[in-house]
Design an enzyme around this catalytic site. Structure first.
Site, PDB file in Angstrom:
ATOM      1  N   ALA A 231      68.835  68.619 -95.090  1.00 37.81           N
ATOM      2  CA  ALA A 231      68.094  69.526 -94.209  1.00 37.81           C
ATOM      3  C   ALA A 231      68.327  69.036 -92.798  1.00 37.81           C
ATOM      4  O   ALA A 231      68.311  67.829 -92.545  1.00 37.81           O
ATOM      5  CB  ALA A 231      66.612  69.497 -94.543  1.00 37.81           C
ATOM      6  N   LYS A 232      68.551  69.972 -91.903  1.00 35.15           N
ATOM      7  CA  LYS A 232      68.952  69.598 -90.557  1.00 35.15           C
ATOM      8  C   LYS A 232      67.959  68.619 -89.916  1.00 35.15           C
ATOM      9  O   LYS A 232      68.349  67.615 -89.355  1.00 35.15           O
ATOM     10  CB  LYS A 232      69.062  70.853 -89.691  1.00 35.15           C
ATOM     11  CG  LYS A 232      69.639  70.599 -88.324  1.00 35.15           C
ATOM     12  CD  LYS A 232      70.006  71.885 -87.656  1.00 35.15           C
ATOM     13  CE  LYS A 232      68.830  72.780 -87.391  1.00 35.15           C
ATOM     14  NZ  LYS A 232      68.109  72.521 -86.170  1.00 35.15           N
ATOM     15  N   ARG A 233      66.675  68.912 -90.097  1.00 36.88           N
ATOM     16  CA  ARG A 233      65.686  68.089 -89.423  1.00 36.88           C
ATOM     17  C   ARG A 233      65.611  66.675 -89.988  1.00 36.88           C
ATOM     18  O   ARG A 233      65.318  65.720 -89.313  1.00 36.88           O
ATOM     19  CB  ARG A 233      64.297  68.737 -89.529  1.00 36.88           C
ATOM     20  CG  ARG A 233      63.885  69.423 -88.253  1.00 36.88           C
ATOM     21  CD  ARG A 233      62.742  70.334 -88.526  1.00 36.88           C
ATOM     22  NE  ARG A 233      63.105  71.287 -89.557  1.00 36.88           N
ATOM     23  CZ  ARG A 233      62.232  71.921 -90.328  1.00 36.88           C
ATOM     24  NH1 ARG A 233      60.971  71.708 -90.203  1.00 36.88           N
ATOM     25  NH2 ARG A 233      62.637  72.785 -91.231  1.00 36.88           N
TER      26      ARG A 233
ATOM     27  N   SER B 227      70.555  65.528 -91.799  1.00 41.66           N
ATOM     28  CA  SER B 227      71.909  66.039 -91.595  1.00 41.66           C
ATOM     29  C   SER B 227      72.032  66.754 -90.256  1.00 41.66           C
ATOM     30  O   SER B 227      71.296  67.708 -89.991  1.00 41.66           O
ATOM     31  CB  SER B 227      72.237  67.024 -92.731  1.00 41.66           C
ATOM     32  OG  SER B 227      73.535  67.516 -92.562  1.00 41.66           O
TER      33      SER B 227
END
Ligand code: GLU
Length: 276
Positions: A237-239, A242
């Site tokens: 997950a971006k947050r 990643s």
């Protein structure tokens, strides 16, 4: 001819997990001489960010992918409304005014996608004095359809039963369709023959298969792929774990090389509990 698709929602940037998903769908189509489609799933109202679709296109080009773009979901709202009206007339949907808070207060059982709706509004008729959601009467749908199957390239033949979710929302209070209705209708309208997406969405197929049968739509095959996991063993997950593809691009990383590393399996992929 095989037709696959990548269907991102523009409510955040894409990260490595999305790149993996897009590459799987792209390569499956190309290996089989088929078509790979991009569809922007932008019916999330306030959560849809207008600059994201262009960012996504740049991300995919940076990864070296080629695609055909089909109309975004926001341009297809009338087709969803028409189908919802039909299902409503057939007695397969019922209006629901319950808020999430009210549902949680009833201490509902948990299903594959959170709380199972306890059916409080079942049997109500439609009064249009306030916004309502429309839910699929899953018992009634299954009584109408009988036993149903779907074919998953990675998981074999599956028996479809949407009742594991309870009565899901097909028309949201704030939008003419939920993800389930919009994606199922669009996959049919776009001629998708192989629905390719992460294993975390595997269980959703129970609902989509039933909708296809109720609506007499063509039945594709599915390819649910393992999803990439981060160092913390969690779904990317971006947050959390990643960086976005846009950030990687901005830092000068070579996208085609990243795509090759993904293809070589350099990033760990696993099965999440949601798929069990
Ligand atoms: N729009 C969905 C998402 O971004 C994808 C749905 C699908 O592939 O069926 O998670």
């Amino acid at each position: 001819m095989v037709v696959t698709r990548f269907a991102p929602s523009p409510n955040g940037s894409l990260h490595l997990g999305h790149a993996y998903s897009a590459i799987v769908a792209h390569d499956l189509a190309k290996e089989r001489g088929g078509r790979f489609l991009l569809r922007i799933e932008d019916i999330d109202g306030d959560r849809s960010l207008p600059d994201k679709p262009d960012e996504f296109r740049e991300d995919l080009a940076w990864l070296g992918l080629e695609w055909e773009e089909v109309p975004a979901q926001s341009t297809r709202l009338e087709s969803y409304e028409e189908v919802a009206r039909d299902l409503l007339h057939r007695g397969l949907l019922y209006p629901c005014t319950c808020t999430r808070k009210e549902i949680n207060a009833l201490k509902p059982r948990m299903g594959p996608d959170g709380a199972i709706y306890p059916g409080t509004c079942k049997g109500r008729s439609l009064v249009m004095d306030k916004p309502v959601a429309l839910r699929l009467d899953s018992d009634r749908a299954m009584a109408e359809l009988g036993e149903l199957f779907w074919e998953d390239e990675n998981n074999g033949t599956q028996i479809a039963d949407p009742r594991i979710f309870g009565d899901v929302v097909l028309v949201r209070k704030d939008a003419p369709a939920s993800y389930h209705l919009a994606a199922t209708l669009d996959d049919a309208a776009d001629g998708v023959t192989l629905v390719t997406r992460g294993q975390d969405l595997f269980a959703m197929t129970h609902i989509h298969r039933v909708l296809q049968e109720l609506l007499h739509l063509p039945v594709p095959h599915w390819h649910h792929h393992p999803i990439l996991i981060g160092d913390d063993d969690q779904k990317l997950a971006k947050r959390r774990n990643s960086p976005s593809l846009a950030d990687r691009r901005a830092k000068g990383e070579d996208g085609r090389e990243l795509a090759e590393r993904i293809r070589r399996g350099e990033f760990p992929a696993g099965i999440t509990l949601a798929s069990a």
